[in-house]
Design an enzyme around this catalytic site. Sequence first.
Site, PDB file in Angstrom:
ATOM      1  N   ARG A  87      51.910   6.843 -10.348  1.00 14.24           N
ATOM      2  CA  ARG A  87      51.522   5.738  -9.476  1.00 14.24           C
ATOM      3  C   ARG A  87      52.616   5.345  -8.494  1.00 14.24           C
ATOM      4  NH1 ARG A  87      50.183   1.795 -14.344  1.00 14.24           N
ATOM      5  NH2 ARG A  87      52.140   2.788 -14.994  1.00 14.24           N
ATOM      6  N   CYS A 117      61.016   6.495 -11.652  1.00 17.40           N
ATOM      7  CA  CYS A 117      60.272   7.058 -12.776  1.00 17.40           C
ATOM      8  C   CYS A 117      59.330   8.165 -12.295  1.00 17.40           C
ATOM      9  CB  CYS A 117      59.474   5.934 -13.444  1.00 17.40           C
ATOM     10  SG  CYS A 117      58.615   6.428 -14.958  1.00 17.40           S
ATOM     11  N   CYS A 140      55.448   0.468 -17.350  1.00 14.17           N
ATOM     12  CA  CYS A 140      56.182   1.716 -17.562  1.00 14.17           C
ATOM     13  C   CYS A 140      56.037   2.181 -19.018  1.00 14.17           C
ATOM     14  CB  CYS A 140      57.655   1.529 -17.205  1.00 14.17           C
ATOM     15  SG  CYS A 140      58.655   3.011 -17.422  1.00 14.17           S
ATOM     16  N   ASP A 196      56.343   8.383 -13.074  1.00 12.68           N
ATOM     17  CA  ASP A 196      54.981   7.842 -13.112  1.00 12.68           C
ATOM     18  C   ASP A 196      54.225   8.220 -11.837  1.00 12.68           C
ATOM     19  OD1 ASP A 196      52.773   5.849 -12.841  1.00 12.68           O
ATOM     20  OD2 ASP A 196      53.635   5.102 -14.717  1.00 12.68           O
ATOM     21  N   HIS A 239      59.321  -0.065 -12.508  1.00 12.04           N
ATOM     22  CA  HIS A 239      57.962  -0.468 -12.143  1.00 12.04           C
ATOM     23  C   HIS A 239      57.272  -1.111 -13.334  1.00 12.04           C
ATOM     24  CE1 HIS A 239      55.803   2.809 -14.329  1.00 12.04           C
ATOM     25  NE2 HIS A 239      56.971   3.420 -14.187  1.00 12.04           N
TER      26      HIS A 239
END
Length: 742
Positions: free
Chosen positions: A574, A570, A632, A572, A629
């Site tokens: 993080r 992803c 999400c 993302d 993760h």
Amino acid sequence: MIEIVRGEHDTGPPSRKKLQDLKHDFFASIVVFLVAVPLSLGVAFAAGAPLLSGLISAVVGGLVASLLGGSPLQVSGPSAALTVVLADTIATHGWPATCAITVAAGLLQILFGLTRLARAALAVSPAIVHGLLAGIGVTLVLGQLHVVLGGTAQGSALANVLALPGQVAAHHDEAVLIGVVTLGVLLLWPRLPKAVRRVPAPLAAVTLATGLSVLAGLTLPRVDLPAGLPALHVVPRLPDGGWGSFAVAAVTIALIAGLESLLSAVSVDKLRGGPRTDLDRELIGQGAANVAAGALGGFPVTGVIVRSMTNYEAGARTRASALLHCAWILAACLLFTGLLRLIPLAALAALLVYVGTKLVNLNGLKEVRRHGDLPVYVVTLAGAVAVNLLTGVAAGVLLALALMLRRMIFSGIHVETDGRRHRVVIEGALTFLSVPRLTRVLAEVPAHADVTLELLVDYLDHAAFDCLRGWQQAHAGPVTVDEIGHPWFERGRAGEPTVRRSVAARVVPRWLAPWSEWQAEHVVLPAQRTASSLLCRGASEFQRRTAPLLRDTWSGLAHGQQPHTLFITCGDARIVPNLITTSGPGDLFTVRNIGNLVPPADGTDSSVGAAVEYAVGVLDVAEIVVCGHSGCGAMKALLGRAPDGLEQLGSWLRHGEATLRRRAREAPLLLGGERPAAEADQLALQNVVQQLETLRGYPVVAAALDRGALRLTGMYFDVGAAQVSLLDGAARGFVPAGALEH
């Protein structure tokens, strides 16, 4: 019924195994005996002790040490390492008092063993050990060369050196011939065929030299032994005075003999494998052997590395070999005294010259030099030769401690200049010893310069803190403190200094921790905390600290890539793929999108498909990882919580409809044996499995799977727990990384 399968090296029932061991020990004991007799006589001769004392020690000391010691293959006896100190002791106190000193040294060794000090000897720097042995070897060679040349050894190494030119130029008698022949045989022997080399070199050299002297009718000083069973008239006697030198001699002998014995035992352990030697028991056994040898008028004994290695290489298996070799020496004293009395002393002196040169271990010297301890070696050697052995060891220990202190408190201090900006970089331990150099470097910074004080220190004491703080306050220009690692300086300014390294908090390296978080704490002006400034400062940090470390790696990647994994995850912020997989430049071919989705291979979205085809078809990656993760946003959007008015996002999330259908028909997947509490996290697990199924529909992926050239892996990262989990089909879910064997 229990089936017993014998091991590869099992030789049968215990009785048969004992017979096999005894056979090997018998032959090994003969080889060691043939080495021990000439060496025992030579060592006693070099020290100026009665020649019989060398044989007494080889029998009595070797027997007691073998019975009580901790090393089963160690062979003990008179050692060349003790000749120098024994020669001085005999000259000072006489032989009866030297026997008493030997007993006292043995008692000290027993005390060391009972108080479990044996392992402390292993903490002595190898440079000191090699330097000590080299010093003994040099002193031994310098003294015995005079005997080989037909003269007499002088009282000190320096006197031997000064007298050597005159000895070389003087008239040479028959002793020189015997000495040269003995040395020649010793040097030539290792180059002869293996069948010939079954005879130990010392025995061959002394035997040939003795035979030549007898056949040629040479009149030479020879071994002086009593005929038949010797009468032991020497009884240890305490001196009438000089107790200080008596104690020093006992401590010196105890330390040198103990150190050589322990190092010899450790060396044999490295070769033979199996259980390690009980070093404390070995030291007690060596002490008991010296008590027995000294009480019977013998020479101090140690575990001798030459005899112990010979014993091992000859095939010895138990203590029986060392015990039997003592019996053979005793038999030789009783039955072959006449033959032993034929040995010329010049042959024994030449043998000791050869042994002395072997004590200067060139391979050990190279190893010492590689570790940067050559000064310690040289100082120990020089002290041992010029003064005495204890002085050499003490000098080596003091220098080793000084070098260790220097290495521990080392701090790298330098200034980097970029126009009017100056960066003072300080690395290592910054203590009061570094303050003079620190002050000198800081004084070189112009008075009004813009300075960054970069601290990468693992210890900062009070004196160094005061120096830095005082300079910062006195400097006319701006000073920015950039402290990397534990905040030693910052805590000092806050009045809460860290006073010990052990309580220093572990700090995440700045290139792993969030850079924005560090900037928020260290950039004073809020206006400077913009996204662009964060990236610029981060790029500058990379260029200064990380790029130099990885420049060689990127240089090798400049002309192409060969990643081993296609990593689909992803977008993302993080999720940091290289961080959670401990990988670096060139390892991962990474594809990131919203929700780590893989569109079908029907061409509706060619971006991800192109990356898959290139990674598998061109780069030949061995693995494709799909990583989801926790928390999400894409999974939350699929569950109906998508932001309004974002058409492109809605269009993309249609590729996640297959995941919703899988969720409806399949049982929930487990994470670490349990169902995630959040519904979106449950869907994220199903999403990883679905994307792996979609990948199997790509022709290039299917072909690679059929060939066995590709592997598909499901991964899930729990952000809050910092836990990576892998898909395990057998467990119907994801298990923590490390639980699966790869």
